[in-house]
Design a protein around this motif. Structure first.
Motif, PDB file in Angstrom:
ATOM      1  N   GLU A 266      91.670  54.031  46.711  1.00  0.00           N
ATOM      2  CA  GLU A 266      90.880  52.874  46.290  1.00  0.00           C
ATOM      3  C   GLU A 266      90.918  52.788  44.774  1.00  0.00           C
ATOM      4  OE1 GLU A 266      86.806  52.834  47.678  1.00  0.00           O
ATOM      5  OE2 GLU A 266      86.323  51.097  46.441  1.00  0.00           O
TER       6      GLU A 266
ATOM      7  N   GLU B 225      92.731  50.469  50.872  1.00  0.00           N
ATOM      8  CA  GLU B 225      91.490  50.840  51.552  1.00  0.00           C
ATOM      9  C   GLU B 225      91.649  50.888  53.066  1.00  0.00           C
ATOM     10  OE1 GLU B 225      91.807  48.655  49.107  1.00  0.00           O
ATOM     11  OE2 GLU B 225      90.261  48.978  47.587  1.00  0.00           O
TER      12      GLU B 225
ATOM     13  N   THR C 105      89.044  55.238  51.450  1.00  0.00           N
ATOM     14  CA  THR C 105      88.246  54.647  50.379  1.00  0.00           C
ATOM     15  C   THR C 105      87.578  55.790  49.617  1.00  0.00           C
ATOM     16  OG1 THR C 105      86.245  54.514  51.712  1.00  0.00           O
ATOM     17  CG2 THR C 105      87.754  52.614  51.802  1.00  0.00           C
TER      18      THR C 105
END
Ligand code: DOR
Ligand code: ZN
Ligand code: ZN
Length: 390
Positions: free
Chosen positions: A23, A27, A31
C-alpha cells in the motif's frame, strides 16, 4: 488483568527490516492494516515497509502517508523505507534529505526489487546517507548477469531448462558496495544474502572494518532449489532459492554473526501472479507469520542459536541497524513492554488461507512449525493474544 505466560519465552518485539506491504497500489494483495495484523501475530513490533509501491515511496508525500496509516492502524510501528532513486529507475537520486526530515523520519533507503546498479549513483547515495546518518539497504543483483534468469544457476536449473541466476550476480555487487561504503565511510546494509560466496565477502569486509550489516530471509535458511522440481511458482523468489550448501552456509553465518539478522522479505502476491506458469509468476513469498517458526526450526532445534541468539537476530541487531532506541532490548522495571511471548513447545501447521495477509502465497503450506507466538505487546498494549489480533 492477568495473562498466563507460564512456560513462555519472553523476547524483545521482533523488528523486520524488510517487508513489502503493497500500500499504496496493490491493496488487492496486502494493505498496511492486513500486513500490520500479520506482523503482530508473528511477534513483530516494528516493520520497515519497502518503497516499491505504486506510486513509489521516493518522496515525502508517500512516506508520510505510509507512516500515518501505520500509526492509525496502531498494531506495529510501520517505518517507511525511502527509495534511493526516483521511481526506482536507478538514474537520479531521490530527495533523501526531504524524506529523512519528514514526519516519517526515514532512516533506511532502498530500491529493493531492483538494485542500485550504477556505481556512481551508489557512491553518491552513500555520501548522501552518510551525511544524513541513514543507511542504504541494497538488493544486490548485477542486472546484466540476471537478464531472463528464472532460478539459481546450477544443476537443478539446467535439468529443468530454466535460465540461471548466478551467485556471482549477488557477490559482485556486495563486494563492490562494501568497497564503496568503506571508501566513502558510509554504512551499507545488504538485503537477503543468499549465497555462501556472499558470506565470504561479508566476513572479509567486516574483518577490515567496513561498516556493513546483512540480513538473511527465513526461506533462504530453510529452502533450497531442490524445491523447484514441482515447478510450483510459490517457490519463485528473488534472489532465488540457492543450493543446499548455500543454505547451510547462511545458517552458520547467522549463528556466527557474519550475517547480522533475519528479515522476512514478506512479499504478498495475487493468485493470478502465482497460479500461472513459472516464467510468468512474480517472485516473492509471505514471511511475517512464519518467520519465528522457521528460525526455531533451522537455528534453535539444530543448536545453532539459543533463545538469547533468537532475540539478537530477530530484534536486537535489526533495531541497532535501523536505530530504533525503544526496540530490541530488555525492558526496564516499570517501562511499558514491547515484546513477543513465545511458547517454545507448541507446534502448529501452516495454512495459507488462515494467515492474516490478503495474499496466501506461503511456501510452507501444510508444514508443521515449532514455536508459537502467544502474545505480542507494543508499549504495554497487547497487539496479538492467543493467536488473534488484540
Ligand atoms: O522476491 C522478491 N519479491 N524479491 C524482491 O526483490 C522484490 C519482492 C517483491 O516486491 O515482490
Ligand atoms: Zn530484494
Ligand atoms: Zn524485498
Amino acid at each position: 488483568e492477568i495473562f498466563d505466560a507460564q512456560g513462555a519465552v519472553a523476547l524483545p518485539g521482533f523488528v523486520d527490516l524488510h517487508t513489502h506491504l503493497r500500500e499504496p497500489g496493490r491493496e488487492d494483495t496486502e494493505t498496511i492494516e492486513t500486513g500490520s495484523r500479520a506482523a503482530a501475530l508473528g511477534g513483530y513490533t516494528a516493520v520497515f515497509a519497502m518503497a516499491n509501491t505504486d506510486p513509489v515511496a521516493d518522496n515525502a508525500v508517500v512516506v508520510e502517508h505510509v507512516w500515518r496509516r501505520g500509526r492509525e492502524v496502531g498494531l506495529v510501528d510501520v517505518h517507511p523505507v525511502g527509495a534511493v532513486t526516483v521511481g526506482l529507475k536507478g538514474e537520479k537520486l531521490a530527495e533523501l534529505g526531504t524524506m529523512a526530515r519528514s514526519q516519517a523520519n526515514v532512516r533506511l533507503f532502498s530500491d529493493d526489487g531492483l538494485c542500485v546498479a550504477d556505481p556512481l549513483i551508489m557512491r553518491r547515495a552513500l555520501e548522501y546517507t552518510k551525511a544524513l546518518d541513514a543507511v542504504i539497504a541494497q538488493h544486490a543483483e548485477e542486472p546484466r548477469l540476471t537478464v531472463g534468469a528464472q532460478a539459481h544457476e546450477g544443476e537443478t536449473a539446467a535439468r529443468l531448462g530454466l535460465a540461471g541466476w548466478p551467485a556471482v550476480a549477488e557477490e559482485a555487487i556486495v563486494a563492490r558496495d562494501c568497497l564503496l561504503a568503506r571508501h566513502v565511510g558510509a554504512r551499507l546494509h545488504v538485503c537477503h544474502v543468499s549465497t555462501a560466496g556472499t558470506v565470504d565477502v561479508l566476513a572479509w569486509a567486516k574483518a577490515r572494518g567496513t561498516r556493513v550489516s546483512a540480513e538473511v530471509t527465513p526461506h533462504h535458511l530453510l529452502l533450497d532449489d531442490s524445491r523447484l522440481a514441482t515447478y510450483d511458482p510459490v517457490n519463485k523468489v528473488n534472489p532465488p532459492l540457492r543450493g543446499h550448501s548455500d543454505a547451510a552456509a547462511l545458517r552458520q553465518a547467522l549463528a556466527d554473526g557474519v550475517v547480522d539478522c533475519v528479515a522476512t522479505d514478506h512479499a504478498p502476491h495475487a493468485p493470478q501472479d502465482k497460479d500461472c506458469e513459472w516464467s510468468a509468476a512474480r517472485p516473492g513469498m509471505l514471511g511475517l507469520q512464519t518467520a519465528l517458526g522457521i528460525v526455531v526450526k533451522t537455528m534453535v532445534e539444530p543448536g545453532l542459536l539459543d533463545w538469547r541468539g533468537v532475540a539478537r537476530v530477530m530484534s536486537e541487531r535489526p533495531a541497532e541497524i535501523a536505530g530504533l532506541p525503544d526496540h530490541g532490548r530488555p525492558i526496564a522495571v516499570g517501562e511499558p513492554a514491547t515484546l513477543a511471548l513465545v511458547d517454545p513447545d507448541a507446534r502448529w501447521t501452516v495454512d495459507g488461507a488462515a494467515l492474516a495477509s490478503i495474499a496466501g502465497n506461503t511456501p510452507y503450506e501444510g508444514m508443521e512449525l515449532p514455536g508459537a507466538v502467544i502474545a505480542t505487546l507494543l508499549r504495554g498494549r497487547f497487539t496479538a493474544r492467543d493467536g488473534k489480533v488484540a
